[in-house]
Design an enzyme around this catalytic site. Structure first.
Site, PDB file in Angstrom:
ATOM      1  CG  ASP A  33       1.823   2.943  -4.990  1.00 49.34           C
ATOM      2  OD1 ASP A  33       2.441   3.210  -6.033  1.00 49.34           O
ATOM      3  OD2 ASP A  33       1.141   1.906  -4.849  1.00 49.34           O
ATOM      4  CG  ASP A  35      -0.972   1.708 -10.513  1.00 52.60           C
ATOM      5  OD1 ASP A  35      -1.587   2.768 -10.700  1.00 52.60           O
ATOM      6  OD2 ASP A  35      -0.171   1.226 -11.339  1.00 52.60           O
ATOM      7  CG  ASP A 206      -0.426  -1.694  -3.421  1.00 53.34           C
ATOM      8  OD1 ASP A 206      -0.360  -2.801  -3.984  1.00 53.34           O
ATOM      9  OD2 ASP A 206      -0.003  -0.652  -3.944  1.00 53.34           O
TER      10      ASP A 206
END
Length: 293
Positions: A33, A35, A206
């Protein structure tokens, strides 16, 4: 942990006999991922300042973007927040000239992204590449932003949200939303095309919204996880990683060639977070919230 996989380990093939050719390594991948996993902020919202400088958005939109960035950093993004973010971004960029966006991102890539890349993420990417794995950046942000960043990171592939374009401008409609099950769909298609056995692949995120992506690989790990994802990781025994140190791509990773045009996504909010504009943003939180954001 990051050892290469051989065909015997992957497929249960018979052990090699004396004099036989050694088993061929199985081609695998690590999916990241973007961001708050590889970079510290929302890539799309980070570009508010250069977009403002080039006349694509007004000052109020800059402030709203900074507010959204603040909420993203403080609380992460659940499904409802991601839906709101999607609507906000698509409405904001309706009518924008695609080539102008690419040009702005290309010109500001290192200035914006450099301060935001986690050194730990950069080193982990390098470790996977050293083991012969492909590195794939998978993000809900737009492809015009994600692809150049992925290239600057040295990634093999980038998968991102694609918007509908007509006459060189964004219509405000989404052709493919690279989010949740959409990420899984994109990963499975790429794995089939490239021959990745997903049970031997890695994934990092996250956010709990990426649980489907983490579930389909054999080696999931969470990075700076939100509360919900940390709970899931603890229950499933997944590694929990903490990334915090920024690193300069210009210093640590060779600049991409002309074919891999540099592009960024973490601009304005980084600058807004420090200085007078941040103060203005904080004073306007209540106003912006009451206006529907």
């Amino acid at each position: 942990m990051l050892n290469p996989v051989t065909s015997s380990a992957a497929g249960g093939s018979t052990p090699s006999r004396p004099g036989a050719a050694p088993p061929r390594p199985v081609r695998t991948a690590a999916f990241f991922d973007l961001d708050k996993t590889v970079i510290a902020k929302s890539s799309t919202l980070a570009f508010s300042k250069p977009f403002f400088d080039q006349g694509l958005i007004n000052r109020q939109t800059v402030l709203k973007s900074a507010y959204a960035q603040f909420l993203f950093l403080m609380s992460g993004a659940d499904h409802e927040q991601m839906d709101r973010m999607r609507s906000y971004i698509t409405n904001m960029c309706t009518g924008w000239n695609v080539e102008q966006v690419k040009s702005i991102v290309g010109e500001t890539l290192h200035d914006i992204v450099d301060p935001l890349v986690f050194a730990e993420a950069k080193n982990l990417i390098a470790d996977h590449k050293l083991c012969g794995r492909d590195v794939v950046v998978v993000s809900a942000s737009g492809e015009e932003i994600v692809a150049p960043i992925a290239a600057a990171l040295g990634a093999t592939h980038a998968m991102a949200t694609r918007m509908v374009v007509e006459d060189g401008k964004y219509t405000g409609e989404v052709a493919f939303y690279c989010y949740g099950e959409g990420k899984v769909e994109a990963i499975r298609e790429l794995a089939e095309r490239e021959g990745y056995p997903l049970e031997h692949c890695y994934a990092y995120s996250d956010s709990v919204t990426d649980l489907p992506m983490l579930d389909i690989v054999g080696h999931p790990a969470v990075v700076n996880p939100d509360r919900s994802l940390r709970k899931e990781a603890t229950a499933r025994g997944w590694p929990v990683l903490t990334f915090s140190r920024p690193v300069s791509l210009r210093d640590r990773i060779p600049a991409p060639s002309g074919a891999a045009v540099a592009t960024t996504i973490a601009v304005g909010a980084s600058a807004l977070a420090a200085g007078a504009l941040t103060y203005s943003v904080l004073r306007r939180f209540r106003v912006l919230s009451s206006s529907g954001w």
